[in-house]
Design an enzyme around this catalytic site. Structure first.
Site, PDB file in Angstrom:
ATOM      1  N   ALA A  85     -40.774  20.673 -65.276  1.00 44.45           N
ATOM      2  CA  ALA A  85     -41.106  19.910 -66.660  1.00 44.45           C
ATOM      3  C   ALA A  85     -41.356  18.968 -66.541  1.00 44.45           C
ATOM      4  O   ALA A  85     -40.395  17.806 -65.692  1.00 44.45           O
ATOM      5  CB  ALA A  85     -40.123  20.159 -67.696  1.00 44.45           C
ATOM      6  N   THR A 134     -40.974  15.656 -67.313  1.00 47.92           N
ATOM      7  CA  THR A 134     -39.701  15.212 -68.307  1.00 47.92           C
ATOM      8  C   THR A 134     -38.955  13.912 -67.668  1.00 47.92           C
ATOM      9  O   THR A 134     -38.198  13.747 -68.528  1.00 47.92           O
ATOM     10  CB  THR A 134     -39.114  15.827 -68.917  1.00 47.92           C
ATOM     11  OG1 THR A 134     -38.271  16.803 -68.524  1.00 47.92           O
ATOM     12  CG2 THR A 134     -39.797  16.974 -69.873  1.00 47.92           C
ATOM     13  N   SER A 169     -28.395  16.804 -64.390  1.00 46.79           N
ATOM     14  CA  SER A 169     -29.514  16.747 -65.683  1.00 46.79           C
ATOM     15  C   SER A 169     -30.399  15.580 -65.165  1.00 46.79           C
ATOM     16  O   SER A 169     -29.842  14.383 -64.914  1.00 46.79           O
ATOM     17  CB  SER A 169     -29.111  17.107 -66.806  1.00 46.79           C
ATOM     18  OG  SER A 169     -28.281  16.142 -67.101  1.00 46.79           O
ATOM     19  N   LYS A 170     -31.149  15.315 -65.738  1.00 44.96           N
ATOM     20  CA  LYS A 170     -31.593  14.224 -65.422  1.00 44.96           C
ATOM     21  C   LYS A 170     -31.892  13.326 -66.917  1.00 44.96           C
ATOM     22  O   LYS A 170     -31.369  12.115 -66.649  1.00 44.96           O
ATOM     23  CB  LYS A 170     -33.079  14.521 -66.090  1.00 44.96           C
ATOM     24  CG  LYS A 170     -34.272  14.876 -64.610  1.00 44.96           C
ATOM     25  CD  LYS A 170     -35.848  15.465 -64.833  1.00 44.96           C
ATOM     26  CE  LYS A 170     -35.946  16.958 -65.313  1.00 44.96           C
ATOM     27  NZ  LYS A 170     -37.296  17.644 -66.182  1.00 44.96           N
ATOM     28  N   SER A 171     -31.026  14.420 -67.508  1.00 42.90           N
ATOM     29  CA  SER A 171     -30.639  13.081 -68.734  1.00 42.90           C
ATOM     30  C   SER A 171     -29.185  12.217 -68.365  1.00 42.90           C
ATOM     31  O   SER A 171     -28.755  11.628 -69.321  1.00 42.90           O
ATOM     32  CB  SER A 171     -30.194  14.380 -69.982  1.00 42.90           C
ATOM     33  OG  SER A 171     -29.231  14.450 -70.311  1.00 42.90           O
TER      34      SER A 171
END
Length: 468
Positions: free
Chosen positions: A14, A16, A256-258
């Site tokens: 994704a 994002t 994680s990206k976040s």
């Protein structure tokens, strides 16, 4: 003999955020499976989440995959027979699938408001149940639902999950995983405007692109029963599944990206070799049958199999990546090593870049650290704490005088070590003292390399200054 199975696999990021190590490892596992037996590796973008998806991130993700040396056969950038390879461009395909499900009575309109759903969820939580849709709208007569929709009342499309069934996913990593349909609430497939959600888009794409094996992160295992139900309702064969455990960070939580997991772009900017990163990613949860630790991309592709992927979550260990990088650096020719280091070197007075790169390449473990290694060469910085201690040691003055005399007489950087030996000076005190005089640091490059970079005259000048 048996012909190898030519799998069609896909990696579907994704857009994002930047690609991080966990995502890169999923991509690598897919690529290794495809290319071992002449299969097909597809890269498609899952951008149904319009609020979070950002098309400007796509080129960076593809660039990172290409830097790793992954080769895909079909994708948004290279095209292919099953395109388009971007969910936002496949709306008509999803609409058609949804229309088919509506015609078959596999879905229904749900008019429950967010307030009703929130209060149901709160009630479930209070009574210790997993939150699940109550099915209030499932029994609405269809004429009544048509009328409410026709009068402009907001709704979404839900899939009617068949009751009392057990679905078994024969997972290539975890073995058989059972799901009872009683535990799966009727899930939302599309909004009233026909905009579809992830599960439907994903199932439709896997079927339309003839994917035979889905290799993805463990976090998707709970989506699998919903996607299997959808594929069956659409009359499409289901692919096989392999859910690989998520890579953990040092804090014991999944990368994680976040949470700002280390991106591939940052490893690249720091001068890690792609070969070392690929080697590191492959060994996160997989082990070579022959027990090798240091492997090339081709060796990995020949040896890789999902049967040896562990069901336990591996941890990303930066020290192991460094160690692998050091080993892959050592495997390069001197010319290749110098070329790897050169882009990271600052300009040094009196030494051209390629010469400096050649001189220090053997001491560099990660190319991006080259600048720090030569930090004291361009201009002698004030001595740091360790250097001050080295310069104050009992034999420091004798070491500086001996080094100065040896260099003045021979002009040979290697002569200093010999002179220390002849003078009976302990190398572990003498070397740091001279290095401190030359660079302001007690540790770093070999002394002979420092002298070559500074030149004999420049080195003598700095030693005289330190003696003064």
């Amino acid at each position: 003999g048996l012909r190898p199975v030519r799998e069609r696999v896909r990696f579907s990021p994704a857009p994002t955020g930047a690609l991080h190590l966990g995502g890169a490892r999923t991509a690598l596992f897919n690529e290794l499976v495809a290319h071992r037996d002449g299969g097909t590796f597809v890269v498609r973008f899952e951008d149904t989440d319009a609020e979070r998806a950002d098309a400007s991130l796509e080129p960076g993700i593809l660039e990172d995959l290409a830097w790793l040396g992954l080769r895909w056969d079909e994708g948004a950038d290279v095209g292919g027979p099953y395109g388009p390879y971007r969910q936002s461009e496949r709306v008509a395909v999803y609409r058609k699938a949804l229309d088919g499900l509506i015609a078959d009575g596999a879905v229904y309109r749900c008019f429950c408001t967010e307030e009703i759903l929130a209060s149901d969820r709160a009630e479930d939580a209070a009574e210790g149940r997993a939150p699940r849709y109550r099915g209030s709208c499932r029994t609405l007569p269809s004429e009544q639902a048509e009328d409410r929709a026709g009068s402009g009342e907001a709704f979404c499309w839900r899939f009617a999950v068949p009751p009392g069934e057990t679905l078994i996913v024969d997972d290539a990593v975890h073995g058989p995983v059972r799901f009872d349909t009683a535990d799966i609430g009727d899930f939302v497939l599309a909004r009233s405007d026909g905009a579809v959600l992830y599960d439907l888009a994903c199932a439709v794409d896997d079927a339309a692109m003839a994917i035979t094996l889905v290799i993805r992160g463990d976090d998707h295992i709970s989506n699998t029963p919903r996607q299997l139900l959808l594929l069956r309702a659409l009359g499409s064969p289901a692919p096989r599944y392999a859910h690989v455990p998520l890579v953990m960070g040092a804090d014991g939580r999944p990368l994680s990206k976040s949470r700002g997991a280390e991106s591939l772009a940052s490893l690249r900017a720091h001068g890690f070799l792609a070969a070392a990163v690929v080697n590191h990613l492959a060994l996160l949860g997989w082990s070579d049958p022959a027990g090798r630790e240091v492997m090339t991309h081709d060796e990995l592709a020949a040896a890789f199999g999902l049967g040896r992927v562990s069901g336990a979550s591996p941890a990303h260990d930066p020290a192991r990546l460094r160690w692998l990088n050091k080993r892959h650096m050592a495997a390069l020719s001197p010319e290749q090593r110098a070329a790897t280091v050169l882009p990271f070197l600052p300009a040094l007075p009196g030494v051209d870049g390629p010469t400096a790169a050649r001189l220090i390449a053997g001491d560099v473990e990660v190319a991006g650290e080259a600048a720090a290694l030569v930090a004291g060469i361009a201009s002698a910085p004030p001595a740091d704490e360790e250097a001050t201690v080295a310069l104050a040691s009992a034999s420091a003055r004798a070491a500086l005088q001996t080094a100065l005399q040896a260099l003045a007489e021979t002009g040979d950087p290697e002569a200093v070590r010999v002179a220390f030996k002849e003078a009976g000076l302990p190398a572990k005190e003498a070397m740091p003292a001279v290095r401190a005089a030359l660079t302001g640091r007690a540790h770093g490059l070999p002394l002979a390399t420092v002298i070559e970079l500074l030149g004999v005259d420049g080195s003598c000048e700095r030693i005289r200054r330190a003696l003064a």
